[in-house]
Design an enzyme around this catalytic site. Sequence first.
Site, PDB file in Angstrom:
ATOM      1  N   ASP A   9     -11.025  33.193  56.228  1.00  0.00           N
ATOM      2  CA  ASP A   9     -10.379  33.955  55.163  1.00  0.00           C
ATOM      3  C   ASP A   9      -9.333  33.020  54.572  1.00  0.00           C
ATOM      4  O   ASP A   9      -8.210  32.949  55.061  1.00  0.00           O
ATOM      5  CB  ASP A   9      -9.762  35.230  55.720  1.00  0.00           C
ATOM      6  CG  ASP A   9      -9.166  36.118  54.641  1.00  0.00           C
ATOM      7  OD1 ASP A   9      -9.283  35.782  53.450  1.00  0.00           O
ATOM      8  OD2 ASP A   9      -8.578  37.143  54.998  1.00  0.00           O
ATOM      9  N   CYS A  62      -9.866  36.431  48.401  1.00  0.00           N
ATOM     10  CA  CYS A  62      -9.534  37.553  47.515  1.00  0.00           C
ATOM     11  C   CYS A  62      -9.327  37.048  46.093  1.00  0.00           C
ATOM     12  O   CYS A  62      -8.381  37.402  45.421  1.00  0.00           O
ATOM     13  CB  CYS A  62      -8.316  38.319  48.025  1.00  0.00           C
ATOM     14  SG  CYS A  62      -6.824  37.336  48.092  1.00  0.00           S
TER      15      CYS A  62
END
Length: 125
Positions: A9, A62
Amino acid sequence: GSFDRVLVDVPCTGLGALRRRPEARWRRRPEDLDGFAPLQRGLLRTALESVRVGGVVGYATCSPHLAETRAVVADLLKQFPDAELIDARPLLPDVPDLGEGPDIQLWPHLHGTDAMYLALLRRTA
């Protein structure tokens, strides 16, 4: 490579979270993309080196920006001919409009989420 699965991530510009953090648009500059790119590629490279043959790396961010999503994955696939992109869409069977795949780009207006990205890479040799 001794791991079966690794989730990366990566730190990113956060442009996919603007609906929840609209003030972030005033803190980002185009050159921010250049600062994150080497780190994102380095983290993905290390993850691919860390999985065993047959192991899978999940690359998540994101951001919807191509420089932080598909470009990073494409660059690493060029560097790692012993890795392949696999279809991530079956992981979210109840989520509509996931696109053509094999990677996933979620969108606020379609999915009610941040603009998150996920690609799965399998080490083949």
